[in-house]
Design an enzyme around this catalytic site. Structure first.
Site, PDB file in Angstrom:
ATOM      1  CB  SER A   1      -3.979   6.167   5.647  1.00 13.81           C
ATOM      2  OG  SER A   1      -3.335   4.916   5.562  1.00 13.81           O
TER       3      SER A   1
ATOM      4  CG  LEU B   1       0.961   9.465   8.278  1.00 14.42           C
ATOM      5  CD1 LEU B   1       0.152   8.908   9.442  1.00 14.42           C
ATOM      6  CD2 LEU B   1       2.173  10.212   8.804  1.00 14.42           C
ATOM      7  CG  HIS B   2       1.005   3.817   4.121  1.00 11.08           C
ATOM      8  ND1 HIS B   2      -0.057   4.174   4.919  1.00 11.08           N
ATOM      9  CD2 HIS B   2       1.200   2.486   4.331  1.00 11.08           C
ATOM     10  CE1 HIS B   2      -0.492   3.108   5.568  1.00 11.08           C
ATOM     11  NE2 HIS B   2       0.244   2.071   5.235  1.00 11.08           N
ATOM     12  CD  GLU B   3       5.058   8.546  -1.652  1.00 11.05           C
ATOM     13  OE1 GLU B   3       6.122   8.730  -2.279  1.00 11.05           O
ATOM     14  OE2 GLU B   3       4.274   7.604  -1.913  1.00 11.05           O
TER      15      GLU B   3
END
EC number: 2.3.1.20
Length: 412
Positions: free
Chosen positions: A364, A367-369
């Site tokens: 998670s 993907l956020h980065e």
């Protein structure tokens, strides 16, 4: 006879009422708690207090809007939606239009595996190449082009969704093939298996999955019988209204605060804290509008148009008592994907629950980065660290829940 029986009863009732009206009638008859006491507060209805809070909230924010308009004027402009710089983002548009090539490639790999033209190891290798390319391709395009942040974010957001869907598509079909082999060998005796859930992938099933508001692939989904066209139109209007509200808050409140702020390391520390607190309220409003627009309005519109039946896109996260509960409730499509394709496989392979949670948060966070750092061209790992820091919140939340005496902890 009925009248004569009723008269004594009526006289007795009137006499009883007269006794209640006398000054000597007791005013206190039983033990009762105050409505706001700790023993009675959770048995009371607080609808009136909620209405009062809404009235106060409207009044306070109306004053802030008027004050902001008097200070800055109307700042929102057409360039927020479309500008000359948007025309220079055509490479990102072309990249977005070519993304469907990757799901078609994944389907071709599954068709070859279905006909046993390639081995399982080759299928897995092909899916790894396809899913990796679906992320690397837009990253390279965004970094090579001097594109707007919003355009880059939209492209990375779509690429991340396709990546999640293709991982689910590959993982589910691999499991279906293994299950089909077990059925052929008679190893599933006594286990109830729905034939609809072990069908081979087709173009129609893949196309429906890529458009459906879910990240978890399965050959068949619960479906509704018809489309409510009037309802869809009303939701679209709401979506436009709340999107405009987000734009208004960003242009009218957030941008002026950011432009008028000094660098936090160069100015007064108290001023920096004041600016952060000043940004917190409009940022919260933007986040709430985004949540309502995407998770409630847009996903329900997609579900209605596709007759998609399972519309649990979120739970009542506003009642979450810990950070762990919040992460399980606010984004159900991603939560179901992580549970199905990361957490449960880790548990089945003998890993501890803590390690499975750590791996889930690592995926998670990565993907956020990508979605934040690539469009902004800033690789400081702030988004990654922010997501990973939630693990400590979860740990302390569990400890606090264990030590809670009443079991009533405040909402996250």
């Amino acid at each position: 006879n009925g009248g004569s029986d009723g008269d004594p009863q009526q006289r007795q009732q009137r006499q009883q009422e007269l006794l209640w009206y006398r000054a000597s009638a007791p005013a206190h008859r039983r033990v009762r708690e105050s409505p706001l006491s700790s023993d009675a507060i959770f048995r009371q209805s607080h609808a009136g207090l909620l209405n009062l809070c809404i009235v106060v909230l409207i009044a306070v924010n109306s004053r802030l809007i008027i004050e902001n308009l008097m200070k800055y004027g109307l700042l929102i402009r057409a360039g927020f939606w479309f500008s000359g710089r948007s025309l220079a983002d055509w490479p990102l548009l072309m990249c977005c239009l070519t993304l469907p090539i990757f799901p078609l490639a994944a389907l071709m790999a599954e068709k070859l595996a279905q006909r046993k033209l390639i081995s399982e190891h080759v299928v897995i290798l092909l899916h790894i190449v396809i899913t990796t390319s679906v992320l690397v391709y837009p990253v390279v395009v965004i970094l090579k082009c001097d594109s707007a942040v919003l355009s880059g974010f939209v492209l990375m957001f779509l690429a991340s969704i396709i990546w999640l869907k293709l991982v689910s598509f590959a993982h589910t079909n691999y499991d279906i093939r293994m299950l089909s082999k077990s059925i052929e060998k008679g190893m599933t005796h006594g286990i109830s298996i729905d034939p609809e859930n072990i069908k081979c992938p087709t173009f129609k099933r893949l196309a429906y999955f890529m458009l459906a508001p879910t990240l978890c692939y399965q050959p068949s989904y619960p479906r509704t019988t018809y489309i409510r066209k009037g309802w869809v139109v009303r939701q679209l209007i709401k979506c436009l209204v709340f999107t405009g509200l987000m734009g208004f808050i960003i242009e009218q409140y957030i941008n002026p605060i950011v432009k008028n702020s000094k660098h936090p390391l160069k100015g007064n520390f108290l001023n920096a804290i004041e600016r952060v607190l000043k940004l917190s309220v409009p940022t919260l409003y933007v986040w709430l509008c985004m949540f309502y627009c995407f998770f409630h309005l847009w996903l329900n519109i997609l579900a209605e148009l596709l007759c998609f039946g399972d519309r649990e896109f979120y739970k009542d996260w506003w009642n979450a008592k810990t950070v762990e509960e919040y992460w399980r409730m606010w984004n159900m499509p991603v939560h179901k994907w992580i549970i199905r394709h990361i957490y449960f496989p880790c548990i089945r392979n003998g890993l501890f629950k803590g390690v499975a949670i750590l791996i889930s948060f690592l995926v998670s966070a990565a993907l956020h980065e990508l979605c934040v750092a690539v469009p902004c061209h800033i690789f400081k790992f702030w988004a990654f660290i922010g997501i990973m820091f939630q693990i400590t919140h979860i740990y302390f939340g569990r400890q606090g829940k264990k030590k809670s005496i009443t079991g009533r902890t405040s909402n996250t």
